[in-house]
Design a protein around this motif. Structure first.
Motif, short mmCIF file in Angstrom:
data_model
loop_
_atom_site.label_atom_id
_atom_site.label_comp_id
_atom_site.label_asym_id
_atom_site.label_seq_id
_atom_site.Cartn_x
_atom_site.Cartn_y
_atom_site.Cartn_z
N GLY A 188 -50.91 -12.52 27.20
CA GLY A 188 -49.83 -12.52 26.22
C GLY A 188 -50.43 -12.75 24.85
O GLY A 188 -50.98 -13.82 24.58
N SER A 196 -44.37 -16.32 28.33
CA SER A 196 -44.82 -17.38 29.26
C SER A 196 -45.13 -16.83 30.65
O SER A 196 -45.83 -17.47 31.43
CB SER A 196 -43.76 -18.47 29.35
OG SER A 196 -42.56 -17.90 29.79
N GLN A 201 -52.67 -16.80 27.72
CA GLN A 201 -52.19 -16.56 26.35
C GLN A 201 -53.38 -16.42 25.40
O GLN A 201 -54.42 -17.07 25.60
CB GLN A 201 -51.34 -17.75 25.87
CG GLN A 201 -50.16 -18.09 26.75
CD GLN A 201 -49.07 -17.04 26.68
OE1 GLN A 201 -48.86 -16.41 25.64
NE2 GLN A 201 -48.38 -16.83 27.79
#
Ligand code: B16
Ligand code: MG
Length: 218
Positions: A188, A196, A201
């Motif tokens: 992400g 999420s 991330q």
């Protein structure tokens, strides 16, 4: 094991998400309502016509236009968007992206573009990014928009890679869902809480390397 990296375009390699938003906001203004940046989030990664539906719903105009009128509104938005992106240059590639793509290539790992945009080719050429990809899958070749996994499955097939060895880089919730449905791991990008569901991330590609990716995702 990572054999193939699949990159979304808008919001991951270049910051065109704001141009999409500005063009939709201009269409909304012409129709007599304000389309906020928060409402614009829902159009990220979503196809042009699905984005139009989101915009019209925001203005309470979802049942107001015929299909032909909707095509005209979408074409008008696209003309505004193209005005904005046609001035892009290699300097508009987001920080760290070019060196990360080079690093992935040096490891002999396939680099695939997986975008919902029909304008991906224009942006790749303006930003001199096309030569950094072994395959390009975009809105001109895909029939089912994200969160359908088609775009990423086509990308894996073009690279000859198994879904389980692919990693998708995405800035939109619809794209993370598409990656998961394709059986792929995902990164992400950008730090939005909407991501999420991603495997990991990444705020920015600056100072990020292929070895760091493998350490964090394997
Ligand atoms: P176009 P991506 C997506 O690109 C954008 O995020 C989304 O906002 C846009 O509606 C969609 O492309 C279609 O774009 O109108 O240029 O065909 O994030 O999948 O690279
Ligand atoms: Mg995107």
């Amino acid at each position: 094991m990572v054999d193939c990296c699949i990159f979304d375009l808008d919001g991951v390699l270049v910051d065109t998400a704001r141009f999409h938003y500005e063009a939709w906001a201009a269409i909304a203004r012409e129709l007599g309502f304000a389309f906020t940046a928060a409402q614009g989030e829902a159009t990220k990664g979503v196809s042009r016509m699905a984005s139009l539906e989101i915009v019209l719903r925001a203005g309470g105009l979802e049942n107001r236009f015929t299909s032909a009128e909707k095509e005209q509104l979408a074409a008008r938005k696209n003309a505004l968007y193209l005005q904005k992106v046609s001035g892009m240059t290699p300097a508009d590639v987001l920080p760290g992206v070019r060196s990360f793509l080079e690093d992935v290539g040096r490891h002999g790992v396939s680099r695939v573009l997986g975008s919902a945009s029909k304008n991906a080719g224009v942006i790749l050429d303006c930003c001199d990014l096309r030569r950094m990809f072994e395959a390009v899958v975009d809105g001109t070749t895909v029939t089912r928009a994200k969160p359908d996994p088609e775009v990423f499955l086509q990308g894996a097939a073009r690279a000859g890679a198994a879904a389980s060895s692919c990693v998708v880089f995405e800035d939109a919730a619809a794209g993370i869902e598409a990656a998961t449905r394709a059986g792929m791991r995902s990164v992400g990008v950008g730090g939005s809480p909407a991501l999420s569901g991603a495997t990991m991330q990444l705020r920015s590609f600056e100072n990020f390397s292929f070895d760091m990716l493998c350490r964090q995702i394997d």
